[in-house]
Design a protein around this motif. Structure first.
Motif, PDB file in Angstrom:
ATOM      1  N   LEU A  65     -34.608  43.308  86.365  1.00 37.26           N
ATOM      2  CA  LEU A  65     -34.663  44.166  85.168  1.00 37.26           C
ATOM      3  C   LEU A  65     -34.106  45.559  85.486  1.00 37.26           C
ATOM      4  O   LEU A  65     -34.640  46.258  86.341  1.00 37.26           O
ATOM      5  N   GLY A  66     -33.035  45.932  84.809  1.00 39.95           N
ATOM      6  CA  GLY A  66     -32.314  47.170  85.145  1.00 39.95           C
ATOM      7  C   GLY A  66     -31.464  46.883  86.375  1.00 39.95           C
ATOM      8  O   GLY A  66     -31.574  47.551  87.403  1.00 39.95           O
ATOM      9  N   CYS A  67     -30.615  45.867  86.250  1.00 39.63           N
ATOM     10  CA  CYS A  67     -29.932  45.310  87.441  1.00 39.63           C
ATOM     11  C   CYS A  67     -28.794  46.182  87.948  1.00 39.63           C
ATOM     12  O   CYS A  67     -28.290  45.965  89.055  1.00 39.63           O
ATOM     13  N   SER A  68     -28.344  47.168  87.181  1.00 44.23           N
ATOM     14  CA  SER A  68     -27.197  48.028  87.565  1.00 44.23           C
ATOM     15  C   SER A  68     -26.020  47.149  87.996  1.00 44.23           C
ATOM     16  O   SER A  68     -25.592  46.289  87.231  1.00 44.23           O
ATOM     17  N   LEU A  69     -25.532  47.318  89.225  1.00 42.16           N
ATOM     18  CA  LEU A  69     -24.372  46.532  89.652  1.00 42.16           C
ATOM     19  C   LEU A  69     -24.775  45.222  90.320  1.00 42.16           C
ATOM     20  O   LEU A  69     -23.930  44.537  90.907  1.00 42.16           O
ATOM     21  N   ILE A  88     -31.573  36.005  86.028  1.00 41.30           N
ATOM     22  CA  ILE A  88     -31.141  36.709  84.821  1.00 41.30           C
ATOM     23  C   ILE A  88     -31.195  38.208  85.105  1.00 41.30           C
ATOM     24  O   ILE A  88     -32.275  38.757  85.376  1.00 41.30           O
ATOM     25  N   GLY A  89     -30.060  38.860  85.089  1.00 36.49           N
ATOM     26  CA  GLY A  89     -29.985  40.306  85.313  1.00 36.49           C
ATOM     27  C   GLY A  89     -29.764  40.990  83.967  1.00 36.49           C
ATOM     28  O   GLY A  89     -28.920  40.556  83.176  1.00 36.49           O
ATOM     29  N   ILE A  90     -30.535  42.021  83.690  1.00 33.56           N
ATOM     30  CA  ILE A  90     -30.436  42.708  82.387  1.00 33.56           C
ATOM     31  C   ILE A  90     -30.282  44.205  82.612  1.00 33.56           C
ATOM     32  O   ILE A  90     -31.000  44.795  83.423  1.00 33.56           O
ATOM     33  N   ASP A  91     -29.381  44.801  81.865  1.00 28.53           N
ATOM     34  CA  ASP A  91     -29.227  46.266  81.923  1.00 28.53           C
ATOM     35  C   ASP A  91     -28.751  46.733  80.551  1.00 28.53           C
ATOM     36  O   ASP A  91     -28.015  46.019  79.872  1.00 28.53           O
ATOM     37  N   ASN A  92     -29.167  47.929  80.148  1.00 35.23           N
ATOM     38  CA  ASN A  92     -28.732  48.406  78.824  1.00 35.23           C
ATOM     39  C   ASN A  92     -27.505  49.321  78.893  1.00 35.23           C
ATOM     40  O   ASN A  92     -27.102  49.869  77.863  1.00 35.23           O
ATOM     41  N   SER A  93     -26.897  49.444  80.077  1.00 33.43           N
ATOM     42  CA  SER A  93     -25.649  50.206  80.183  1.00 33.43           C
ATOM     43  C   SER A  93     -24.479  49.223  80.152  1.00 33.43           C
ATOM     44  O   SER A  93     -24.357  48.378  81.050  1.00 33.43           O
ATOM     45  N   ILE A 120     -34.678  46.044  78.354  1.00 37.53           N
ATOM     46  CA  ILE A 120     -35.705  45.183  78.963  1.00 37.53           C
ATOM     47  C   ILE A 120     -37.016  45.216  78.180  1.00 37.53           C
ATOM     48  O   ILE A 120     -37.857  44.348  78.357  1.00 37.53           O
ATOM     49  N   LEU A 121     -37.167  46.196  77.285  1.00 38.08           N
ATOM     50  CA  LEU A 121     -38.371  46.226  76.456  1.00 38.08           C
ATOM     51  C   LEU A 121     -38.311  45.177  75.346  1.00 38.08           C
ATOM     52  O   LEU A 121     -39.339  44.800  74.795  1.00 38.08           O
ATOM     53  N   ASP A 122     -37.109  44.702  75.044  1.00 34.10           N
ATOM     54  CA  ASP A 122     -36.953  43.772  73.916  1.00 34.10           C
ATOM     55  C   ASP A 122     -36.833  42.310  74.343  1.00 34.10           C
ATOM     56  O   ASP A 122     -36.915  41.425  73.501  1.00 34.10           O
ATOM     57  N   ILE A 123     -36.590  42.059  75.602  1.00 30.57           N
ATOM     58  CA  ILE A 123     -36.295  40.673  75.994  1.00 30.57           C
ATOM     59  C   ILE A 123     -37.564  39.840  76.106  1.00 30.57           C
ATOM     60  O   ILE A 123     -38.657  40.352  76.350  1.00 30.57           O
ATOM     61  N   THR A 136     -36.323  50.991  88.174  1.00 27.81           N
ATOM     62  CA  THR A 136     -36.012  50.963  86.734  1.00 27.81           C
ATOM     63  C   THR A 136     -37.164  51.481  85.890  1.00 27.81           C
ATOM     64  O   THR A 136     -36.936  52.189  84.903  1.00 27.81           O
ATOM     65  N   LEU A 137     -38.417  51.171  86.273  1.00 25.02           N
ATOM     66  CA  LEU A 137     -39.561  51.539  85.418  1.00 25.02           C
ATOM     67  C   LEU A 137     -39.610  53.049  85.170  1.00 25.02           C
ATOM     68  O   LEU A 137     -40.001  53.509  84.106  1.00 25.02           O
ATOM     69  N   GLN A 138     -39.165  53.828  86.162  1.00 27.34           N
ATOM     70  CA  GLN A 138     -39.198  55.299  86.047  1.00 27.34           C
ATOM     71  C   GLN A 138     -38.301  55.825  84.921  1.00 27.34           C
ATOM     72  O   GLN A 138     -38.436  56.967  84.500  1.00 27.34           O
TER      73      GLN A 138
END
Ligand code: GEK
Length: 244
Positions: A65-69, A88-93, A120-123, A136-138
């Protein structure tokens, strides 16, 4: 040596400092930025790979969650040998997701990997044997953190593991300042100037809001995790495991 992958984003004086964003400019230099800024980053990525060997269960999902690269995704893809795991890698950027897809496709592994753009709040998170929240949580609004941890707990199989890595705020102010100083020394030793350190600090303070260790531990316990332990800390950066 300075080259096109070197993080120079805050190296010249800016008239106005905007809030930090994971945009195209950051994506270009992200591996250099994170390894020169986060003490123990490579150790943490390696350990996530090692934990995935132990904890990934056949026929389950693994979430980054918040996988970046995709550093953690790749470490797991290279390590998991059980059958039929989906990572499953998820990122909002969108800039991160676009580059991440190229990175992870370049390596072969037993598990299939899907990289998605999303919040990640919506998945929906289900049938998971391992979940990674690596720094990522920060970046999540503090009021939304409890629900996210609860969603992770609910989506994990019994025996499943959450790896949570975060920058910490020490509850004691004197110690907090000491840890911040030690971290700034680490950045100096990695070639960042006083100007870069100061401008980055201003840019990030509205978007990254660290919790204390006590807040993390009580949130995890309240969500149902009975087995929680920190396995790494260097200055104000830590990683912990929470097992369902
Ligand atoms: C690594 N884990 O290299 N939904 C999805 N992604 C988000 C959200 C959100 N609501 N908020 C922030 N992000 C990585 C490093 S970096 C940490 C993680 C850092 C994403 C954001 O776009 C960025 O890519 C990532 O979380 C945080 O192991 O740069 O300090």
């Amino acid at each position: 040596m300075i080259n096109s992958d070197t993080d120079l984003i805050f190296s010249s004086k800016k008239a106005q400092i905007q809030d930090f964003a994971f945009d195209k400019q950051v994506v270009e230099v992200f591996p250099d930025m994170i390894s020169r800024s986060v003490p123990g980053y490579n150790t943490i990525i390696n350990t996530i790979g090692n934990l995935s060997k132990e904890y990934a269960q056949a026929n389950t999902n693994i979430y980054d969650l918040g996988c970046s690269l995709g550093a953690a995704t790749l470490a797991m893809k290279k390590s998991i040998t059980v059958k039929n795991c989906s990572i499953i890698g998820i990122d909002n950027s969108s800039a991160m997701v676009e580059r991440c897809k190229m990175h992870v496709n370049a390596f072969k592994g037993e598990s299939q990997v899907e990289i998605c753009e999303g919040n990640i709040l919506d998945i929906e998170l289900k049938n998971a044997s391992m979940v990674v929240l690596n720094f990522t949580l920060q970046f999540i609004e503090p009021e939304a953190r409890k629900n996210l941890i609860q969603k992770i707990y609910n989506g994990l199989q019994p025996g499943g593991i959450l790896v949570l890595s975060e920058k910490l705020k020490a509850s004691d102010n004197v110690c907090n300042e000491l840890l911040i100083d030690l971290h700034h020394n680490f950045k100096r030793e990695n070639g960042y100037s006083e100007l870069e350190i100061a401008q980055k600090r201003t840019a990030i303070e509205n978007v990254m809001r660290p919790d204390t260790l006590e807040t993390h531990l009580s949130r995890l316990k309240d969500s149902g995790f009975n087995h929680v332990n920190q396995w790494f800390q260097c200055f104000n950066f830590m990683s912990l495991v929470a097992i369902k």
